[in-house]
Design a protein around this motif. Structure first.
Motif, PDB file in Angstrom:
ATOM      1  N   SER A 151     147.594  31.070  33.683  1.00 12.46           N
ATOM      2  CA  SER A 151     146.742  31.920  34.512  1.00 12.46           C
ATOM      3  C   SER A 151     147.483  32.375  35.762  1.00 12.46           C
ATOM      4  CB  SER A 151     145.441  31.216  34.871  1.00 12.46           C
ATOM      5  OG  SER A 151     145.693  29.881  35.178  1.00 12.46           O
ATOM      6  N   THR A 210     141.719  33.312  39.053  1.00 12.29           N
ATOM      7  CA  THR A 210     141.505  33.713  37.660  1.00 12.29           C
ATOM      8  C   THR A 210     141.400  32.482  36.780  1.00 12.29           C
ATOM      9  OG1 THR A 210     143.872  33.904  37.353  1.00 12.29           O
ATOM     10  CG2 THR A 210     142.674  35.941  37.839  1.00 12.29           C
ATOM     11  N   ARG A 213     138.835  35.434  22.831  1.00  9.54           N
ATOM     12  CA  ARG A 213     139.971  36.244  22.409  1.00  9.54           C
ATOM     13  C   ARG A 213     139.683  37.096  21.181  1.00  9.54           C
ATOM     14  NH1 ARG A 213     145.193  32.631  22.305  1.00  9.54           N
ATOM     15  NH2 ARG A 213     143.670  31.282  21.348  1.00  9.54           N
ATOM     16  N   THR A 224     141.272  31.546  27.288  1.00 12.36           N
ATOM     17  CA  THR A 224     141.185  32.713  28.148  1.00 12.36           C
ATOM     18  C   THR A 224     140.034  33.589  27.693  1.00 12.36           C
ATOM     19  OG1 THR A 224     142.790  33.819  26.776  1.00 12.36           O
ATOM     20  CG2 THR A 224     143.618  32.817  28.785  1.00 12.36           C
ATOM     21  N   TYR A 225     139.379  34.216  28.652  1.00 13.78           N
ATOM     22  CA  TYR A 225     138.209  35.039  28.370  1.00 13.78           C
ATOM     23  C   TYR A 225     138.351  36.347  29.113  1.00 13.78           C
ATOM     24  CZ  TYR A 225     136.385  30.764  26.508  1.00 13.78           C
ATOM     25  OH  TYR A 225     136.243  29.646  25.751  1.00 13.78           O
ATOM     26  N   SER A 226     137.823  37.385  28.499  1.00 14.80           N
ATOM     27  CA  SER A 226     137.840  38.650  29.219  1.00 14.80           C
ATOM     28  C   SER A 226     136.414  38.934  29.691  1.00 14.80           C
ATOM     29  CB  SER A 226     138.388  39.762  28.329  1.00 14.80           C
ATOM     30  OG  SER A 226     137.358  40.541  27.820  1.00 14.80           O
ATOM     31  N   ASN A 261     137.177  44.224  29.720  1.00 10.01           N
ATOM     32  CA  ASN A 261     138.475  43.709  30.177  1.00 10.01           C
ATOM     33  C   ASN A 261     138.673  43.913  31.673  1.00 10.01           C
ATOM     34  OD1 ASN A 261     139.703  42.535  28.015  1.00 10.01           O
ATOM     35  ND2 ASN A 261     140.515  44.479  27.240  1.00 10.01           N
ATOM     36  N   VAL A 293     140.563  38.940  33.442  1.00 12.38           N
ATOM     37  CA  VAL A 293     140.852  37.901  32.461  1.00 12.38           C
ATOM     38  C   VAL A 293     140.769  36.565  33.173  1.00 12.38           C
ATOM     39  CG1 VAL A 293     142.537  36.924  30.867  1.00 12.38           C
ATOM     40  CG2 VAL A 293     142.257  39.404  31.027  1.00 12.38           C
ATOM     41  N   THR A 333     140.727  32.307  32.932  1.00  9.37           N
ATOM     42  CA  THR A 333     141.116  31.159  32.128  1.00  9.37           C
ATOM     43  C   THR A 333     140.233  29.969  32.487  1.00  9.37           C
ATOM     44  OG1 THR A 333     143.376  31.933  32.107  1.00  9.37           O
ATOM     45  CG2 THR A 333     143.029  29.635  31.517  1.00  9.37           C
TER      46      THR A 333
END
Lengths: 269, 428
Positions: B243, B304, B336, B376-378, B398, B401, B403
């Motif tokens: 991250s 993040t 993801r 990880t995520y958007s 998006n 991002v 984490t």
């Protein structure tokens, strides 16, 4: 140390025998399995070349072997020289691409890549035996007696293999790293063929140039085949021993070249 | 204690990089040619001991040298410097079916694979029934492998690779092939092999897998081992580094905007980079625009990365470009694969936003916890007039991002989202 280096290429033959055997069998099976005529191609190609060369050199150029005037004799001498030459040339040509063809194996597995050129050369020699069978049949058809000196081929084929393998290793490894090798070798083979008394007898070569043929092991090999099959002559000891010595040296040197370069294969493929 | 099955002693591997492919030939063939290549060190001074039966996880970003390290252990690549000793038969799941020939049948290919890996032909034939059963491809075993589906091919190759009694098995993302049933079968088999004392080297970006099977983990960066130890710790470290990388990549070029301290009122801020960054992920009528999205930790600092289920604030800055009587602001977290896992909006949570005039702004804070499986995520965010109109003022995918790092307790998360639960036990 020195002994190790000399013995190493022979150890490859012993240690990797199962893999080599498997690969030779696989190659023979898969090479012809997809073509309609199958293994027949291994026979058709030399026969077509035989007809072509006989026409050009015997009919058109009137080249003669020995004392005989008969065209069938020319064809027999020609074929007898072509059989070992084609085994050599095909083996080398296949050895050139042997490593890249198996790139996944070389790159992804712990694999003795030195057997790749080797197995192609063994396949070429195995297919040569088909040519010999045809030669034998032609001999009988032409009314000649096959003689027991022919059995000496069993001895000749050993240094023949070592010599071909040595050259195959060297060019096989080099062609991976230097792609130009392929062009050089395919031209070189054509040159080499005409520098070997295959389509013409050695007796037609002017005396003052004949020494050059002493430098060409393939010239010796072709003559030895003709002696054994057509002229009922067992190879003489001294030249045969020299051929064996040269073959062993080439075999060891070729292996050293291959071994030195093989660690870069994975970087290039 | 017996000697380790894998022993790497300050192993380095360099690749020769040529600006022109011809230079390789020149260097090789011309005596006393100048050096025409530059060295790229893919692995540097790596020392490693792996004992029999251990499972070592290897993690690191792309290009950190994981694959080269595995290739060295597999004996495919010879180290440029240092010494690598592997005492036993290595089977690799790195490139399944590498030696398979399309024209040969599955059976023949399996036998040949055995020969290549150093098993006698009759040994391999003895194992064939078991391999057939594991692969589960039925009659196809006697068909040339070129007619196989990719799934069948991989199953057979996997079955062959694990049934050769390897001392060391190298596992890559290869496990992610095949259908779900087969994946479970594979993992089960790996567990069995672990129990039988097989040494396993596992390379993956899937920290869940790494933590599930490894007994220790090394973290690679730029070809060097930068940390080694407990799998959970290494996974956290990996996430933290990942991250940090993302943050660095996304950081605006100019000076970083000052962080609002607790005492300071929440003020509208526009992220000048946002428009360019999300251009392709954006649609909407434009009556209002999202100008910035940030994730704040408990101290109010933009971040993040948040720890699993830790408190955080998602802050959305909106600018209205038209008079708007009512609006709804919402967000969603996607994994993801693009699946939206969680999300909500002001309307659903019972918050009514005031009418706004053109040119005015609004900052909406969502205080939340992220009980998501580490990864990880958007973040997507949107603003609309009300929940009934389809036309969004602005919708951004998006936008951010984020984490989620693993819980420090080492607690395993089952499923994608943790379910807050209270357990009471009543002994009779």
């Amino acid at each position: 140390m020195v002994i190790d280096a000399l013995v190493a290429p022979f150890q490859v033959l012993a240690r990797q025998r199962p893999v080599i055997t498997t690969f030779v069998q696989r190659e023979i099976r898969t090479r012809y399995v997809t073509s309609a005529l199958g293994i027949g191609w291994a026979l058709i190609r030399p026969l077509l070349l035989l007809i072509l060369y006989t026409f050009v050199f015997s009919y058109v150029l009137n080249v003669k072997f020995g004392v005989s005037e008969r065209r069938s004799d020319y064809a027999l001498y020609l074929f007898c020289g072509m059989v070992p030459w084609l085994a050599f040339a095909d083996g080398i040509t296949r050895a050139l691409t042997a490593v890249p063809e198996q790139a996944p194996l070389v790159k992804r597995m712990r694999f003795p890549s030195e057997i790749l050129p080797l197995h192609q050369i063994l396949v070429a020699l195995a297919l040569e035996s088909l040519g010999l069978v045809i030669l034998l049949a032609a001999l009988i058809l032409a009314g000649r007696q096959p003689g027991w000196p022919m059995l000496s081929l069993a001895a000749i084929v050993i240094p023949q293999f070592l010599f071909t393998a040595g050259v195959g290793w060297a060019v096989g490894a080099l062609s991976v790293l230097v792609p130009d090798t392929r062009q050089v070798v395919s031209f070189g083979l054509m040159f080499w063929m005409y520098a070997t008394p295959i389509v013409y007898p050695l007796s037609l070569v002017p005396e003052r140039l004949r020494w050059m043929y002493l430098l060409n092991p393939m010239a010796y090999l072709v003559e030895a085949y003709r002696g054994a099959v057509l002229d009922h002559q067992v190879p003489q000891l001294a030249p045969f021993a020299l051929f064996c010595a040269v073959s062993v040296v080439v075999f060891i040197a070729g292996y050293r070249v291959f071994n030195r370069l093989k660690y870069e294969f994975a970087d290039v493929l | 204690m017996s000697e380790p099955i894998i022993e790497l002693d300050t192993v380095s591997k360099s690749y020769k990089i040529y600006r022109n492919p011809r230079h390789r030939a020149v260097e090789l063939l011309v005596p006393f040619a100048p050096v025409l290549h530059t060295d790229f060190w893919a692995v540097q001074d790596v020392s490693l001991r792996v004992d029999r039966g251990e499972t070592l996880g290897v993690v690191g970003a792309n290009g950190s040298g994981k694959s080269t390290l595995l290739q060295i252990i597999a004996g495919i690549v010879r180290p440029t410097r240092g010494r690598a000793a592997v005492r036993g038969r290595v089977s690799s799941l790195l490139e399944l079916g590498a030696g398979f020939h399309p024209e040969l049948t599955g059976r023949e290919n399996v036998e040949m694979f055995g020969t290549i890996i150093g098993l006698a032909a009759q040994e391999m034939r003895r194992r064939l029934p078991e391999i057939e059963r594991f692969a589960g491809i039925g009659e196809f075993i006697d068909q040339p492998v070129k007619v196989y589906s990719s799934g069948m091919f991989v199953r057979l190759a996997f079955a062959a690779a694990i049934h050769v009694d390897p001392d060391v098995i190298l596992v890559d993302e290869a496990l992610a092939v095949g259908d779900a049933v087969f994946q479970h079968q594979c993992l089960l088999r790996i567990r069995q092999m672990q129990a039988n004392g097989t040494t396993i080297i596992c390379v993956s970006h899937d920290m869940g897998l790494i933590k599930a099977i490894s007994s220790s983990v090394v973290l690679l960066n730029a070809g060097r081992i930068i940390a080694e130890g407990d799998p959970a710790e290494m996974a956290s470290l990996y996430f933290a580094r990942a991250s940090a990388e993302i943050a660095k990549a996304e950081a605006p070029q100019g000076p970083v905007p000052t962080i609002a301290s607790d005492s300071e009122a929440v003020r509208f801020q526009a992220d000048t980079n946002l428009d360019a960054r999300v251009r392709v992920f954006r649609h909407g009528t434009g009556a209002a625009k999202i100008r910035s999205i940030e994730l704040l930790d408990t101290c109010g600092r933009a971040t993040t990365v948040v720890e699993f289920n830790d408190e955080a604030t998602l802050r959305v800055h909106v600018e209205y470009l038209a008079d708007v009587p009512s609006s709804i602001v919402g967000f969603g977290f996607r994994d993801r694969s693009g699946t939206e896992l969680v999300g909500t909006n002001t309307f659903e949570e019972g918050v009514t936003l005031p009418p706004r005039k053109a040119g005015s702004t609004l900052v909406v804070d969502f205080r939340l916890r992220l009980p998501l499986i580490p990864g990880t995520y958007s973040v997507s965010s949107a603003i609309a007039a009300d929940r009934y109109t389809r036309a969004y003022f602005d919708w951004i995918d998006n936008a951010l991002v984020v984490t989620v790092s693993p819980p420090p307790s080492g607690k395993a998360i089952h499923g994608q989202v943790w379910l807050p639960v209270e357990i009471s036990v009543h002994p009779s």
